[in-house]
Design a protein around this motif. Structure first.
Motif, PDB file in Angstrom:
ATOM      1  N   GLN A  15     -12.967   9.612  39.915  1.00  0.00           N
ATOM      2  CA  GLN A  15     -13.434  10.844  39.304  1.00  0.00           C
ATOM      3  C   GLN A  15     -12.284  11.829  39.233  1.00  0.00           C
ATOM      4  O   GLN A  15     -11.401  11.837  40.084  1.00  0.00           O
ATOM      5  CB  GLN A  15     -14.566  11.461  40.127  1.00  0.00           C
ATOM      6  N   ALA A  17     -11.049  15.553  39.674  1.00  0.00           N
ATOM      7  CA  ALA A  17     -11.471  16.714  40.455  1.00  0.00           C
ATOM      8  C   ALA A  17     -10.354  17.753  40.452  1.00  0.00           C
ATOM      9  O   ALA A  17      -9.191  17.432  40.198  1.00  0.00           O
ATOM     10  CB  ALA A  17     -11.798  16.304  41.889  1.00  0.00           C
ATOM     11  N   PHE A  18     -10.726  18.987  40.730  1.00  0.00           N
ATOM     12  CA  PHE A  18      -9.736  20.045  40.870  1.00  0.00           C
ATOM     13  C   PHE A  18      -9.088  19.934  42.244  1.00  0.00           C
ATOM     14  O   PHE A  18      -9.765  19.697  43.240  1.00  0.00           O
ATOM     15  CB  PHE A  18     -10.386  21.432  40.727  1.00  0.00           C
ATOM     16  N   HIS A  19      -7.781  20.144  42.295  1.00  0.00           N
ATOM     17  CA  HIS A  19      -7.052  20.162  43.552  1.00  0.00           C
ATOM     18  C   HIS A  19      -7.280  21.515  44.229  1.00  0.00           C
ATOM     19  O   HIS A  19      -7.666  22.488  43.582  1.00  0.00           O
ATOM     20  CB  HIS A  19      -5.559  19.947  43.270  1.00  0.00           C
ATOM     21  N   ILE A  44     -19.531  23.364  39.673  1.00  0.00           N
ATOM     22  CA  ILE A  44     -18.393  22.463  39.555  1.00  0.00           C
ATOM     23  C   ILE A  44     -18.925  21.052  39.333  1.00  0.00           C
ATOM     24  O   ILE A  44     -19.808  20.597  40.050  1.00  0.00           O
ATOM     25  CB  ILE A  44     -17.513  22.493  40.814  1.00  0.00           C
ATOM     26  N   SER A  45     -18.363  20.376  38.348  1.00  0.00           N
ATOM     27  CA  SER A  45     -18.715  18.985  38.069  1.00  0.00           C
ATOM     28  C   SER A  45     -17.446  18.148  38.087  1.00  0.00           C
ATOM     29  O   SER A  45     -16.441  18.524  37.485  1.00  0.00           O
ATOM     30  CB  SER A  45     -19.365  18.853  36.690  1.00  0.00           C
ATOM     31  N   SER A  46     -17.517  17.011  38.762  1.00  0.00           N
ATOM     32  CA  SER A  46     -16.412  16.053  38.780  1.00  0.00           C
ATOM     33  C   SER A  46     -16.903  14.773  38.138  1.00  0.00           C
ATOM     34  O   SER A  46     -17.705  14.049  38.726  1.00  0.00           O
ATOM     35  CB  SER A  46     -15.947  15.786  40.210  1.00  0.00           C
ATOM     36  N   ALA A  51     -12.963  17.222  34.950  1.00  0.00           N
ATOM     37  CA  ALA A  51     -13.512  18.102  35.978  1.00  0.00           C
ATOM     38  C   ALA A  51     -13.828  19.429  35.292  1.00  0.00           C
ATOM     39  O   ALA A  51     -13.035  19.917  34.484  1.00  0.00           O
ATOM     40  CB  ALA A  51     -12.524  18.307  37.109  1.00  0.00           C
TER      41      ALA A  51
END
Length: 112
Positions: A15, A17-19, A44-46, A51
């Motif tokens: 997936q 994702a934001f770091h 927030i959606s991954s 993302a």
């Protein structure tokens, strides 16, 4: 007799994702917009390819803005994008802070 058994690769789904550093930049802007009374909620959606950080004025409505990260577009248009409520891309680029400036301009107008 010590053999290592790897995790099965077929069952894992990757997936986007934001770091943590990306989230810090986004949440800093979010906090300022909440303080200005412009935004009230986020989600927030991954997903597999993207993302998404969605910003809402009210919880039960469509997002005002979506901040998207699409790593597959890194070498083409830039992996970050800000998308408006109507689906129009407001800004796209490789640097998150630069892309988010389009929303910071709205903060300056809200304070005036």
């Amino acid at each position: 007799m010590n053999s290592i058994t790897p995790f099965p690769s077929g069952s894992q789904t990757s997936q986007v994702a934001f770091h943590r550093t990306e989230l810090a930049v986004i949440l800093s802007l979010y906090g300022r917009m909440v303080a200005a009374g412009e935004w009230r909620d986020y989600g927030i959606s991954s997903l597999r390819d993207v993302a998404v950080f969605s910003v809402f004025r009210r919880t039960a409505e469509n997002p005002l803005y979506r901040i998207e990260k699409r790593p597959k577009l890194r070498s083409k248009q830039g992996q970050y994008a800000v998308i408006g409520v109507d689906g129009q891309v407001l800004k796209r680029g490789a640097d998150l802070k630069t892309v988010l400036r389009v929303l910071e301009r709205k903060l300056i107008r809200a304070v005036d």
